[in-house]
Write an enzyme that holds these catalytic residues in place. Structure first.
Site, PDB file in Angstrom:
ATOM      1  N   ARG A 179       0.677  -1.434  -0.025  1.00 45.38           N
ATOM      2  CA  ARG A 179      -0.174   0.316   0.218  1.00 45.38           C
ATOM      3  C   ARG A 179       1.018   1.385   0.239  1.00 45.38           C
ATOM      4  O   ARG A 179       0.167   2.093  -0.321  1.00 45.38           O
ATOM      5  CB  ARG A 179      -0.815  -0.320   1.371  1.00 45.38           C
ATOM      6  CG  ARG A 179      -1.870   0.641   0.788  1.00 45.38           C
ATOM      7  CD  ARG A 179      -2.716   0.837   2.399  1.00 45.38           C
ATOM      8  NE  ARG A 179      -3.391   1.663   2.509  1.00 45.38           N
ATOM      9  CZ  ARG A 179      -4.625   2.592   3.590  1.00 45.38           C
ATOM     10  NH1 ARG A 179      -3.469   1.928   4.830  1.00 45.38           N
ATOM     11  NH2 ARG A 179      -5.140   3.384   3.773  1.00 45.38           N
ATOM     12  N   HIS A 220       0.842   5.099  -1.940  1.00 47.68           N
ATOM     13  CA  HIS A 220       0.016   6.659  -0.890  1.00 47.68           C
ATOM     14  C   HIS A 220       1.828   7.260  -1.144  1.00 47.68           C
ATOM     15  O   HIS A 220       1.645   8.516  -1.048  1.00 47.68           O
ATOM     16  CB  HIS A 220       0.182   6.013   0.511  1.00 47.68           C
ATOM     17  CG  HIS A 220      -1.079   6.294   0.897  1.00 47.68           C
ATOM     18  ND1 HIS A 220      -2.418   6.624   1.596  1.00 47.68           N
ATOM     19  CD2 HIS A 220      -1.488   4.511   0.308  1.00 47.68           C
ATOM     20  CE1 HIS A 220      -2.911   5.833   1.637  1.00 47.68           C
ATOM     21  NE2 HIS A 220      -3.169   4.603   0.609  1.00 47.68           N
ATOM     22  N   GLY A 272       5.291  12.622  -6.802  1.00 41.84           N
ATOM     23  CA  GLY A 272       6.068  10.922  -7.331  1.00 41.84           C
ATOM     24  C   GLY A 272       6.076  10.103  -6.581  1.00 41.84           C
ATOM     25  O   GLY A 272       6.442  10.751  -5.202  1.00 41.84           O
ATOM     26  N   SER A 321       8.701  10.330  -0.636  1.00 41.40           N
ATOM     27  CA  SER A 321       8.603  11.481   0.418  1.00 41.40           C
ATOM     28  C   SER A 321       7.336  10.921   1.744  1.00 41.40           C
ATOM     29  O   SER A 321       7.568  11.362   3.115  1.00 41.40           O
ATOM     30  CB  SER A 321       8.037  11.861   0.299  1.00 41.40           C
ATOM     31  OG  SER A 321       5.890  12.191  -1.115  1.00 41.40           O
ATOM     32  N   ASN A 331      -3.895   8.581   5.615  1.00 45.86           N
ATOM     33  CA  ASN A 331      -2.482   7.423   6.301  1.00 45.86           C
ATOM     34  C   ASN A 331      -2.400   7.350   8.143  1.00 45.86           C
ATOM     35  O   ASN A 331      -2.046   6.459   8.675  1.00 45.86           O
ATOM     36  CB  ASN A 331      -1.031   8.590   6.492  1.00 45.86           C
ATOM     37  CG  ASN A 331      -0.790   8.364   4.654  1.00 45.86           C
ATOM     38  OD1 ASN A 331      -1.428   8.228   4.024  1.00 45.86           O
ATOM     39  ND2 ASN A 331      -0.104   9.302   4.097  1.00 45.86           N
ATOM     40  N   PRO A 382      -6.988   9.823  -1.929  1.00 42.97           N
ATOM     41  CA  PRO A 382      -8.781   9.541  -1.269  1.00 42.97           C
ATOM     42  C   PRO A 382      -8.780   8.737  -0.752  1.00 42.97           C
ATOM     43  O   PRO A 382      -8.755   8.013   0.218  1.00 42.97           O
ATOM     44  CB  PRO A 382      -9.554   8.470  -2.815  1.00 42.97           C
ATOM     45  CG  PRO A 382      -8.201   7.862  -3.653  1.00 42.97           C
ATOM     46  CD  PRO A 382      -6.960   8.832  -3.091  1.00 42.97           C
ATOM     47  N   SER A 421      -7.227  -7.380  -3.285  1.00 36.03           N
ATOM     48  CA  SER A 421      -7.217  -8.556  -2.564  1.00 36.03           C
ATOM     49  C   SER A 421      -6.349  -9.136  -1.028  1.00 36.03           C
ATOM     50  O   SER A 421      -6.667 -10.375  -1.197  1.00 36.03           O
ATOM     51  CB  SER A 421      -6.503  -8.501  -4.193  1.00 36.03           C
ATOM     52  OG  SER A 421      -6.236 -10.977  -3.594  1.00 36.03           O
ATOM     53  N   ASP A 436      -5.070 -12.377  -5.629  1.00 32.23           N
ATOM     54  CA  ASP A 436      -5.861 -13.355  -6.650  1.00 32.23           C
ATOM     55  C   ASP A 436      -7.099 -12.688  -7.088  1.00 32.23           C
ATOM     56  O   ASP A 436      -7.212 -11.578  -6.279  1.00 32.23           O
ATOM     57  CB  ASP A 436      -6.317 -14.602  -5.737  1.00 32.23           C
ATOM     58  CG  ASP A 436      -7.356 -14.557  -4.786  1.00 32.23           C
ATOM     59  OD1 ASP A 436      -7.723 -13.589  -4.312  1.00 32.23           O
ATOM     60  OD2 ASP A 436      -7.887 -15.753  -4.539  1.00 32.23           O
TER      61      ASP A 436
HETATM   62  C1  HEM Z   1      -8.903   3.477  -5.472  1.00 34.12           C
HETATM   63  C2  HEM Z   1      -8.681   3.541  -4.251  1.00 34.12           C
HETATM   64  C3  HEM Z   1      -7.880   3.831  -2.869  1.00 34.12           C
HETATM   65  C4  HEM Z   1      -9.319   3.858  -2.282  1.00 34.12           C
HETATM   66  C5  HEM Z   1      -9.681   4.627  -1.939  1.00 34.12           C
HETATM   67  C6  HEM Z   1      -8.022   3.196  -1.119  1.00 34.12           C
HETATM   68  C7  HEM Z   1      -8.600   2.934   0.027  1.00 34.12           C
HETATM   69  C8  HEM Z   1      -7.709   2.132   1.310  1.00 34.12           C
HETATM   70  C9  HEM Z   1      -8.433   2.644   2.231  1.00 34.12           C
HETATM   71  C10 HEM Z   1      -9.645   2.724   3.016  1.00 34.12           C
HETATM   72  C11 HEM Z   1      -7.857   1.597   3.164  1.00 34.12           C
HETATM   73  C12 HEM Z   1      -8.215   0.588   5.101  1.00 34.12           C
HETATM   74  C13 HEM Z   1      -7.461   1.936   5.810  1.00 34.12           C
HETATM   75  C14 HEM Z   1      -8.035   1.292   6.733  1.00 34.12           C
HETATM   76  O1  HEM Z   1      -8.741   1.114   8.055  1.00 34.12           O
HETATM   77  O2  HEM Z   1      -6.717   1.752   8.105  1.00 34.12           O
HETATM   78  C15 HEM Z   1      -7.101   0.562   2.013  1.00 34.12           C
HETATM   79  C16 HEM Z   1      -6.106  -0.456   2.545  1.00 34.12           C
HETATM   80  C17 HEM Z   1      -5.123  -1.332   1.444  1.00 34.12           C
HETATM   81  N1  HEM Z   1      -5.269  -0.739   0.331  1.00 34.12           N
HETATM   82 FE1  HEM Z   1      -6.141   1.138  -0.940  1.00 34.12          FE
HETATM   83  N2  HEM Z   1      -7.143   2.345  -1.486  1.00 34.12           N
HETATM   84  C18 HEM Z   1      -7.103   2.331  -3.028  1.00 34.12           C
HETATM   85  C19 HEM Z   1      -6.225   1.782  -3.802  1.00 34.12           C
HETATM   86  C20 HEM Z   1      -4.903   1.547  -3.504  1.00 34.12           C
HETATM   87  C21 HEM Z   1      -3.802   1.222  -4.413  1.00 34.12           C
HETATM   88  C22 HEM Z   1      -4.141   1.546  -5.845  1.00 34.12           C
HETATM   89  C23 HEM Z   1      -3.289   0.003  -4.143  1.00 34.12           C
HETATM   90  C24 HEM Z   1      -2.257  -0.567  -4.306  1.00 34.12           C
HETATM   91  C25 HEM Z   1      -1.742  -0.771  -5.218  1.00 34.12           C
HETATM   92  C26 HEM Z   1      -3.986  -0.085  -2.643  1.00 34.12           C
HETATM   93  C27 HEM Z   1      -3.779  -0.436  -1.609  1.00 34.12           C
HETATM   94  C28 HEM Z   1      -4.457  -1.175   0.195  1.00 34.12           C
HETATM   95  C29 HEM Z   1      -4.081  -2.621   0.498  1.00 34.12           C
HETATM   96  C30 HEM Z   1      -2.353  -3.089   0.257  1.00 34.12           C
HETATM   97  C31 HEM Z   1      -4.359  -2.115   1.521  1.00 34.12           C
HETATM   98  C32 HEM Z   1      -4.907  -2.665   2.806  1.00 34.12           C
HETATM   99  C33 HEM Z   1      -3.013  -2.690   3.673  1.00 34.12           C
HETATM  100  C34 HEM Z   1      -3.247  -3.538   5.413  1.00 34.12           C
HETATM  101  O3  HEM Z   1      -3.677  -4.315   5.337  1.00 34.12           O
HETATM  102  O4  HEM Z   1      -2.476  -2.384   5.949  1.00 34.12           O
HETATM  103  N3  HEM Z   1      -4.802   0.846  -2.393  1.00 34.12           N
HETATM  104  N4  HEM Z   1      -7.039   1.375   1.179  1.00 34.12           N
END
Ligand code: HEM
Ligand SMILES: *[C@@H]1O[C@H](CO)[C@@H](O)[C@H](O)[C@H]1NC(C)=O
Ligand SMILES: *[C@@H]1O[C@H](CO)[C@@H](O)[C@H](O)[C@H]1NC(C)=O
Ligand SMILES: *[C@@H]1O[C@H](CO)[C@@H](O)[C@H](O)[C@H]1NC(C)=O
Ligand SMILES: *[C@@H]1O[C@H](CO)[C@@H](O)[C@H](O)[C@H]1NC(C)=O
Length: 318
Positions: free
Chosen positions: A56, A60, A66, A70, A88, A157, A188, A246
């Site tokens: 993740r 971020h 970029g 940072s 974050n 976002p 996933s 997956d």
């Molecule tokens: C499309 C817009 C996206 C939104 C709105 C979004 C939002 C979020 C949110 C809200 C969480 C959980 C945070 C929490 O409750 O503490 C999350 C977790 C995560 N996001 Fe996204 N995300 C997006 C795109 C992405 C992208 C592009 C990636 C990586 C390529 C990504 C990778 C992850 C991963 C791997 C987790 C789980 C992290 C963990 O278990 O610690 N996300 N995301």
């Protein structure tokens, strides 16, 4: 320090936004990619979720000025870092895995491998080690000299976002609708907090009612996980197979079992629905599009002074 010297210094460290290429460290630190992968393998044994958390970090980091690490800078008396930005704080984690990779690399080839590149390598490794695709990453990034909490707050976002908003946001980074859907497939693996879904369980868009697109049995499960008086730091799985990379995430979306609103919206909105369907049926198509998206996201750079940090959390002393 004389102003002239400063100008000189700025001149030599400027020229980030360099040409990235595969095998960048094959001369100066041939073991670099192996070292990072070994650190990720150890992280997997310690705590499987940490791979998702590290992956993740690429998103971020790269979306905010970029891919320049940072994100990894700690706050200083004169600079607010990005770690405490809205998207974050209390959420990003596993920074210590990146530190471990950095320490291992500094022992073998001090001052050579940037923290920005470590994030890119480690993210790739996280996917490969959890059952996803493996690919060659382009390297050669420099680490920034500053961070911007404000930029992070403005850009990253919310889990409430809908597909129209996300299409628009990703478009600003030259990422297509297909890239958006594929990259969302990163969910996933990993977990999210109740904090991120309370509104959709109890007050979607201020209606005082739950999001109607949640499949009823799944909603019961979420209600149990996150009752209205819950400690909102409690976490749930982002898909039904949270330690396996997956296409289950997309199958879940098709059956109304997306965890975040920003996930489920990709199936609700017609602009993104066909990609969700396609990826839910063809794992190979998802993997291919995901790799393409990660490479495009990894290409995001701005022209700014840079360096190879010795410690990912602080800029090198002058
Ligand atoms: C499309 C817009 C996206 C939104 C709105 C979004 C939002 C979020 C949110 C809200 C969480 C959980 C945070 C929490 O409750 O503490 C999350 C977790 C995560 N996001 Fe996204 N995300 C997006 C795109 C992405 C992208 C592009 C990636 C990586 C390529 C990504 C990778 C992850 C991963 C791997 C987790 C789980 C992290 C963990 O278990 O610690 N996300 N995301
Ligand atoms: C999507 O979200 C944007 C920004 O929050 C909002 O202005 C727009 O009305 C939403 N679109 C739909 C169709 O709900
Ligand atoms: C997107 O592509 C356009 C045209 O190729 C380019 O001018 C612009 O700088 C790119 N934007 C980003 C954020 O990479
Ligand atoms: C739901 O949200 C709306 C607008 O955001 C707010 O005015 C209302 O008080 C909320 N209702 C509940 C039950 O929290
Ligand atoms: C989650 O935990 C952090 C640190 O322990 C705390 O500061 C924060 O208020 C908690 N957040 C929520 C939403 O309960």
């Amino acid at each position: 320090m004389s102003p002239l010297f400063l100008i000189f210094l700025l001149h030599i460290i400027t020229g980030a936004a360099t040409q990235l290429r595969t095998g960048y460290y094959s001369g100066a630190c041939p073991k670099a990619e192996c070292i990072v992968r070994d650190v990720m393998k150890r992280a997997l044994m310690r705590e499987p979720r940490s791979l998702a958390s590290v992956m993740r970090l690429q998103f971020h980091d790269c979306f905010v000025n970029g891919c320049d690490a940072s994100l990894l800078l700690d706050d200083t008396p004169t600079m607010l870092g990005e770690k405490l930005a809205l998207a974050n704080i209390n959420s990003l984690r596993s920074y210590e895995v990146v530190d471990e990779a950095k320490e291992s690399l500094e022992k073998v080839c001090p001052g050579v491998v940037s923290c920005a590149d470590i994030i890119i390598m480690a993210s790739r490794d996280a996917v490969a080690l959890t059952g996803g695709p493996d690919w060659e990453v382009k390297l050669g990034r420099l680490d920034s000299l500053k961070a911007s909490q404000e930029a992070s707050d403005n850009i990253m976002p919310s889990p409430r976002a809908n597909a129209t908003f996300l299409i628009d946001l990703f478009g600003k980074f030259n990422l297509s609708v297909k890239d958006l859907v594929a990259l969302s497939g990163s969910h996933s693996i990993g977990k999210a907090r109740c904090f991120s879904i309370m509104f959709r369980l109890y007050n979607q868009s201020g209606t005082g009612r739950p999001d109607p697109t949640i499949e009823p049995l799944f909603r019961e499960k979420l209600d149990k996980l996150c009752p209205s008086n819950v400690d909102q730091n409690m976490t749930g799985d982002l898909d039904a197979t949270p330690v396996l990379f997956d296409n289950q995430y997309f199958k879940d979306l098709v059956s109304g079992r997306g965890f975040l609103n920003s996930d489920q919206t990709l199936f609700t909105f017609p602009q993104t629905r066909s990609f969700v369907r396609q990826f839910s049926t063809y794992r190979g198509k998802f993997f291919k599009a995901f790799v393409k998206g990660m490479i495009k996201m990894g290409d995001l750079q701005i022209k700014q002074p840079g360096e190879v940090r010795r410690n990912c959390r602080v800029v090198n002393a002058l």
